[in-house]
Design a protein around this motif. Structure first.
Motif, PDB file in Angstrom:
ATOM      1  N   ILE A  12     -11.027  10.835  10.156  1.00 25.66           N
ATOM      2  CA  ILE A  12     -10.619   9.531   9.837  1.00 25.66           C
ATOM      3  C   ILE A  12     -10.099   9.012  11.229  1.00 25.66           C
ATOM      4  N   GLY A  62      -8.844   3.563   9.765  1.00 26.48           N
ATOM      5  CA  GLY A  62      -8.884   4.104   8.606  1.00 26.48           C
ATOM      6  C   GLY A  62     -10.234   4.299   8.046  1.00 26.48           C
ATOM      7  N   THR A  63     -11.261   4.053   8.983  1.00 23.48           N
ATOM      8  CA  THR A  63     -12.621   4.416   8.686  1.00 23.48           C
ATOM      9  C   THR A  63     -12.908   5.894   8.659  1.00 23.48           C
ATOM     10  N   TYR A  64     -13.809   6.281   7.643  1.00 25.69           N
ATOM     11  CA  TYR A  64     -13.924   7.689   7.334  1.00 25.69           C
ATOM     12  C   TYR A  64     -15.455   8.023   7.795  1.00 25.69           C
ATOM     13  N   GLY A  99     -12.168   2.743   2.010  1.00 22.67           N
ATOM     14  CA  GLY A  99     -11.019   2.571   3.085  1.00 22.67           C
ATOM     15  C   GLY A  99     -10.185   1.630   2.896  1.00 22.67           C
ATOM     16  N   PRO A 100      -8.984   1.567   3.848  1.00 23.26           N
ATOM     17  CA  PRO A 100      -8.816   2.520   4.705  1.00 23.26           C
ATOM     18  C   PRO A 100      -8.588   3.883   4.013  1.00 23.26           C
ATOM     19  N   VAL A 101      -9.034   4.946   4.747  1.00 20.50           N
ATOM     20  CA  VAL A 101      -8.723   6.315   4.024  1.00 20.50           C
ATOM     21  C   VAL A 101      -7.440   7.006   4.954  1.00 20.50           C
ATOM     22  N   THR A 132      -7.022   6.834  -0.262  1.00 21.75           N
ATOM     23  CA  THR A 132      -6.922   5.738   0.774  1.00 21.75           C
ATOM     24  C   THR A 132      -5.546   5.070   0.899  1.00 21.75           C
TER      25      THR A 132
END
Length: 475
Positions: free
Chosen positions: A48, A52-54, A71-73, A83
Motif C-alpha cells: 500500500i 492509499g493505492t494498492y 481504495g484508499p486502502v 479501506t
C-alpha cells in the motif's frame, strides 16, 4: 510458526498449523526520510502506498501492478484488505486470469486479523465467517462464495487470537483469546461458549532441555529456532535432504547454538534455509539441506540496511532504510516482484518500483505493471498505444509486433514501428533504430519502450520519479 504471547504472568507458546507471516521491524529511527511515494504497508505479494493505492505481484503480475476499483486502502490481511472507510474487501485470484475480482465483505468492519474462519476487528470483537447458506465457512482463501461475518457472542475486548493444533488428539483444534485485561479465554463446544483459562493446557509441549533464557521461538512444525536473551540463535529438530519422493528428514533432538551468527533479532525457516535477522539490520542465511547440522554452520549475508522483514514459507520480502523493497527465495510465480519467473534467487533482488501510469490525467489500468530497466519504462503492448491512436498487430509465430498509425483524418504523418522480439531489432518507417534496452517478453507478456513509442505517436511523456508516476499527454 511458534511465537510467545505475554499476558501478565502468562506465557503461552502458540503453534499455528499453517504459515502466517513472520514480521519484525527495527526502530523507526533507523529509517531514512521517505518520499511522497512512501510505502505505507507491505506484504509478501502486495503493498500500500501512502496515497492509499494498492499494488499486487505474483502469478500473472511479474511486477507490482495497481489494483484499480478499490481504495484508499489502509491495511492488508492476507486476501482481505481494509479501506480508509473501514470496509472490508475480499480479493479473489482464480489463477486462470490476470484479473483480480474485488468482493465486498459484510458483517464486519475495520478487520485487524483473520485465520481459518475467525476474524477480529479493531474494537476487540470476534467474528466467524459464514457462506450464503449460513454455514461456517472455513478456509475462505480456497475459493470465493459470498462471505459474511457474524459476531461471536460471549467474547469481546480481545487483543489477540491464537490457535493450538494437536495431531493425534480427538479434539485437535483449540482456540485461545487474549483479552485486553491480560486474561486468556478458551473457546469450547465449537466456540459456542468460553471459559477463562486457569492453567496452561495439559498437552503443553515437553520442555526442551539444554537451552534457557529463551526470548522467542520460531518453528515450521519440524525445524525449530530459538533466540535467547543474549541474541544467540539455537537450532533443533529436522534438517531435510532429497527431493520429491526421496525427501528425507534427519532429526536433531538436542538444541545446538549456531556460533557463526550473533546479535539475532528474529529467525525463520524459509524453504530449506534458516534466515537470521540481526539488530543491526543485516539478514543472513544458512542451509538446512544437510544430514547433520553443525554448530559452525556458515551464514551468508543476504542483505544489509534492512529496517523490516516479512517471511513466508518459501520467500522473504525486506524493506531497506531507504524505503525500497527487496526479495529473496523461491520465485517461480514471480513471488519477488522482480520481473522474472526464475525459480529461485539466491541473491537478494529489488522488488520493482510501483509505477503509476496516467493518460491525459486519467489513470491507466494495466493487467501487468510498468517494468523499469536502466531507468527506462516498458509497458505491455496493448496497455496504452491503442489509446494513442495506433493499430497493433502481433504475429505469435514470428514474434513480431507492428504498431502503425495512418494519417486519415489526423493530419499526422503515417507511421510504422516494427519490433522483432526474436532478434531484438526495432525499425521506424523501415529504418532500424537503436534502443538502449531491447524489447522483451515476460511469461507471454510482450513489453515495449513507453517513451520512444509514445513520443513517436505524438504524445508527451513526463516521469515524476518522486511520485513514481508517468504522465502521458497527447499534444
Amino acid at each position: 510458526m511458534k511465537r510467545m504471547v505475554h499476558a501478565g504472568k502468562w506465557m503461552l507458546a502458540v503453534v499455528l498449523s499453517i504459515g502466517l507471516l513472520g514480521t519484525v521491524n527495527l526502530p523507526a529511527a533507523s529509517a531514512a526520510p521517505q518520499s511522497d511515494n512512501a510505502i505505507q504497508e507491505y506484504g509478501l505479494h502486495s503493498l500500500i502506498k501512502k496515497d492509499g493505492t494498492y499494488w499486487v505481484w505474483g502469478n500473472f503480475q511479474a511486477v507490482p501492478t495497481q489494483l484499480h476499483g478499490i481504495g484508499p486502502v489502509k491495511r492488508i490481511i492476507g486476501s482481505f484488505v481494509v479501506t480508509d472507510d473501514k470496509k472490508v474487501w475480499f480479493l479473489e485470484d482464480d489463477n486462470t486470469s490476470p484479473e483480480i475480482k474485488i468482493h465486498p465483505v459484510s458483517g464486519i468492519s475495520d478487520m485487524v486479523y483473520f485465520y481459518d474462519d475467525l476474524a477480529l476487528d479493531a474494537d476487540g470483537k470476534v467474528y466467524v465467517a459464514e457462506d450464503e447458506d449460513n454455514e461456517s465457512y472455513k478456509h475462505v482463501l480456497s475459493g470465493y462464495k459470498h462471505v459474511q461475518f457474524k459476531e461471536l457472542p460471549g467474547i469481546n475486548q480481545v487483543e489477540e487470537i491464537v490457535f493450538f493444533y494437536y495431531p493425534g488428539e480427538a479434539n485437535q483444534e483449540r482456540w485461545f483469546f487474549l483479552k485486553k485485561d491480560g486474561t486468556i479465554w478458551e473457546g469450547v463446544n465449537k466456540r459456542t461458549s468460553f471459559k477463562k483459562v486457569a492453567s496452561l493446557p495439559e498437552s503443553t509441549p515437553t520442555k526442551v532441555e539444554g537451552v534457557t533464557g529463551i526470548q522467542s521461538i520460531h518453528s515450521n512444525g519440524e525445524t525449530n529456532l530459538a533466540i535467547d536473551g543474549a541474541s544467540r540463535l539455537w537450532f533443533w529438530g529436522a534438517t531435510v535432504t532429497g527431493m520429491s519422493d526421496g525427501t528425507k528428514r534427519h532429526d536433531h533432538p538436542k538444541p545446538i547454538q549456531l556460533k557463526n551468527i550473533s546479535d539475532v533479532k528474529a529467525a525463520y525457516i524459509v524453504e530449506r534455509s534458516i534466515i537470521a535477522y540481526t539488530n543491526s539490520g543485516k539478514v543472513y542465511r544458512t542451509s538446512i539441506d544437510t544430514e547433520s547440522m553443525s554448530d559452525n554452520a556458515k551464514f551468508d549475508l543476504v542483505a544489509s540496511n534492512i529496517s523490516s522483514l516479512k517471511a513466508g514459507w518459501r520467500h522473504i520480502i525486506m524493506q531497506k532504510a531507504d524505503g525500497s523493497l527487496w526479495g529473496w527465495g523461491v520465485n517461480k510465480d514471480a513471488d519477488l516482484g522482480y520481473g522474472d519467473y526464475e525459480f529461485m534467487h539466491e541473491q537478494a533482488v529489488p522488488v520493482q518500483r510501483a509505477v503509476a501510469l496516467a493518460l491525459n490525467g486519467e489513470a491507466v489500468k494495466l493487467n501487468n505493471g510498468v517494468v523499469i530497466r536502466k531507468d527506462q519504462a516498458f509497458v505491455p503492448i496493448r496497455s496504452i498505444f491503442e489509446k494513442l491512436g495506433a493499430a497493433i498487430k502481433y504475429d505469435e509465430e514470428s514474434k513480431v509486433v507492428t504498431i502503425s498509425r495512418s494519417n486519415a483524418g489526423t493530419g499526422s504523418a503515417e507511421l510504422t514501428i516494427v519490433v522483432n522480439y526474436k532478434t531484438g531489432t526495432t525499425t521506424l518507417n523501415g529504418k532500424e533504430v537503436q534502443l538502449e534496452n531491447k524489447p522483451f517478453a515476460i511469461k507471454g507478456t510482450s513489453y515495449l519502450p513507453l517513451r520512444f513509442i509514445s513520443e513517436k505517436l505524438g504524445a508527451k511523456v513526463d516521469w515524476s520519479q518522486k511520485e513514481d508516476k508517468i504522465s502521458i499527454t497527447m499534444k
